[in-house]
Scaffold this motif. Structure first.
Motif, PDB file in Angstrom:
ATOM      1  N   ASN A  56      -4.456  51.186  24.885  1.00 50.27           N
ATOM      2  CA  ASN A  56      -3.192  50.721  25.436  1.00 50.27           C
ATOM      3  C   ASN A  56      -2.211  51.879  25.484  1.00 50.27           C
ATOM      4  OD1 ASN A  56      -2.980  47.591  25.870  1.00 50.27           O
ATOM      5  ND2 ASN A  56      -4.141  47.842  23.952  1.00 50.27           N
ATOM      6  N   GLY A  57      -1.417  51.944  26.554  1.00 51.86           N
ATOM      7  CA  GLY A  57      -0.403  52.992  26.632  1.00 51.86           C
ATOM      8  C   GLY A  57      -0.174  53.463  28.054  1.00 51.86           C
ATOM      9  N   ARG A  58       0.757  54.368  28.185  1.00 55.00           N
ATOM     10  CA  ARG A  58       1.109  54.954  29.474  1.00 55.00           C
ATOM     11  C   ARG A  58       1.027  56.475  29.363  1.00 55.00           C
ATOM     12  NH1 ARG A  58       4.331  53.414  34.083  1.00 55.00           N
ATOM     13  NH2 ARG A  58       4.466  51.339  33.132  1.00 55.00           N
ATOM     14  N   LYS A  59       0.317  57.083  30.287  1.00 60.49           N
ATOM     15  CA  LYS A  59       0.173  58.532  30.353  1.00 60.49           C
ATOM     16  C   LYS A  59       0.726  59.031  31.686  1.00 60.49           C
ATOM     17  CE  LYS A  59      -2.335  58.931  26.492  1.00 60.49           C
ATOM     18  NZ  LYS A  59      -1.958  59.766  25.334  1.00 60.49           N
ATOM     19  N   TRP A  60       1.161  60.284  31.700  1.00 58.22           N
ATOM     20  CA  TRP A  60       1.533  60.872  32.978  1.00 58.22           C
ATOM     21  C   TRP A  60       1.195  62.350  32.998  1.00 58.22           C
ATOM     22  CZ3 TRP A  60       7.520  61.203  34.121  1.00 58.22           C
ATOM     23  CH2 TRP A  60       8.169  61.891  33.100  1.00 58.22           C
ATOM     24  N   TRP A  61       1.371  62.953  34.170  1.00 56.43           N
ATOM     25  CA  TRP A  61       0.937  64.327  34.406  1.00 56.43           C
ATOM     26  C   TRP A  61      -0.554  64.495  34.081  1.00 56.43           C
ATOM     27  CZ3 TRP A  61       4.033  66.439  37.577  1.00 56.43           C
ATOM     28  CH2 TRP A  61       5.399  66.148  37.531  1.00 56.43           C
TER      29      TRP A  61
END
Length: 413
Positions: free
Chosen positions: A166-171
């Protein structure tokens, strides 16, 4: 150390340089035209057909997986031997993939080679090394200061025979490539464990339920197609426990092991990028006239060109020294020099590209030259793989400790 190239490295360097000049640089116009036309059409990004043609030719020429030190999967070059090849690849944005030496695939391949199970290597490493698929790396997060990787909030919780993400990643670089088939996700597994034993790396096939690409992120207006940098959410993503690389809690150690060679690769490619920018600057400065004189003879431009030459050559020797330390004395001895070059080289490349942009005037800001995209790349690498401030803090800490130790030794004499 001896800065001379080994006979093996010299042979590969000549071959890579020849292939770059005869095959890759002439194909850039077709590559850019395809990407430019694709931006006008809806739908996912596509890979310019010339890429597959060049990859096939490079592989046939034996110029393939040059970054891997394991002779079972490549030529077995050391970091110092590979460094000048990476510099040549930095001259063109399509060269790294053509030679199957593109980040983050290189780092992901090294992780799987050194830490993956046989099943993981068969499923993911083999096609990655064959250039049949691409991958992405999901570590940075928008909600925390990702310069301190121990603060990440995304979770990889082991529940029986499963691991739940679960989570949000970017780049997450590489996420937009149509051939991206798996992600390496890093998340918090045990918040009560020792600080560097809390995290795990997990292999996530693209298309797994709960994985959603929210958007692709531009870097100073450039999307870096067909690779891109994506923001992606993981919502109750369930995978078999054997998707964890190296076992739960080993993520941070694995991440550190992939960073050393990766930073050398980034820096040497940036030196190649700076070399091309300087070449374009010199060509512009001698061919363009204003107020009745070549640009080279106006406004201190000769001094700017000279300083760029000096800065590039200094950076190259600095990086080669760090690569030599990594090869001969190991990661601990190279830790400080690796941070030194990671802070110094992107800043140098930014300065050189900026000078070239200025000499090109408004044309340097457009896509008619590779300079605007080059500046976006160089500027982004002052943040990627650790921002300047983190590396400078490490260099200062090591220097202060060394000076204190030296002072104590002198006082004991």
């Amino acid at each position: 150390m001896d800065f001379a190239h080994t006979p093996r490295a010299r042979g590969y360097l000549e071959s890579v340089r020849h292939f770059l000049e005869s095959e890759i640089l002439p194909a850039e116009a077709a590559h850019r035209a395809h990407l430019s036309a694709a931006r006008e059409r809806p739908g996912p990004w596509t890979v310019p057909p010339v890429t597959a043609e060049l990859k096939a030719a490079a592989r046939a020429a034996g110029l393939w997986n040059l970054y891997l030190s394991d002779p079972a999967h490549g030529p077995g070059l050391t970091t110092a031997e590979y460094a000048p090849l990476a510099e040549q690849m930095g001259h063109s944005p399509l060269a790294p993939e053509v030679f199957n030496c593109n980040a983050p695939d290189t780092g992901n391949a090294e992780v799987l080679l050194h830490h993956g199970t046989r099943e993981q290597r068969d499923r993911w490493l083999a096609p990655l090394l064959a250039g049949e698929i691409r991958s992405a790396f999901c570590m940075t997060e928008p909600g925390v200061a990702s310069s301190d990787a121990t603060t990440m909030a995304a979770t990889a919780v082991v529940q029986g025979d499963e691991v739940v993400l679960n989570g949000r990643k970017w780049w997450s670089t590489g996420l937009g490539h149509p051939d991206c088939r798996f992600l390496v996700f890093m998340g918090l597994t045990d918040p009560a464990a020792e600080r560097h034993r809390r995290h795990s790396m997990v292999l996530v096939p693209t298309g797994t339920p709960g994985v959603r690409i929210e958007r692709m992120l531009p870097v100073l207006g450039h999307y870096d197609e067909p690779y891109g940098h994506g923001e992606v959410t993981f919502t109750d993503v369930r995978l078999p426990r054997d998707a964890v690389i190296g076992g739960p809690g080993h993520g941070f150690a694995i991440a550190q092991s992939r960073l050393g060679p990766g930073r050398i690769h980034h820096c040497m490619r940036l030196i190649g990028l700076a070399e091309r920018a300087l070449h374009l600057a010199c060509r512009r400065a001698t061919a363009r006239t204003a107020f009745g004189r070549p640009l080279a003879d106006l406004g201190g431009n000769r001094e700017r060109i000279a300083r760029a030459r000096i800065a590039i050559d200094q950076a190259r020797l600095h990086v080669l020294h760090a690569a030599w330390l990594l090869d001969t004395r190991g990661p601990a001895a190279a830790r400080g020099p690796l941070s030194q070059v990671k802070a110094a080289v992107p800043a140098m490349a930014c300065d050189v590209v900026d000078m070239a942009v200025q000499l090109h005037g408004a044309a340097g800001l457009s896509d008619d030259t590779p300079l605007a995209a080059a500046y976006a790349t160089a500027r982004a690498l002052r943040l990627a793989d650790g921002p300047d401030e983190v590396h400078l803090a490490l260099v200062a800490r090591l220097e202060l400790a060394a000076q204190q130790e030296q002072q104590q030794e002198q006082e004991q004499l």
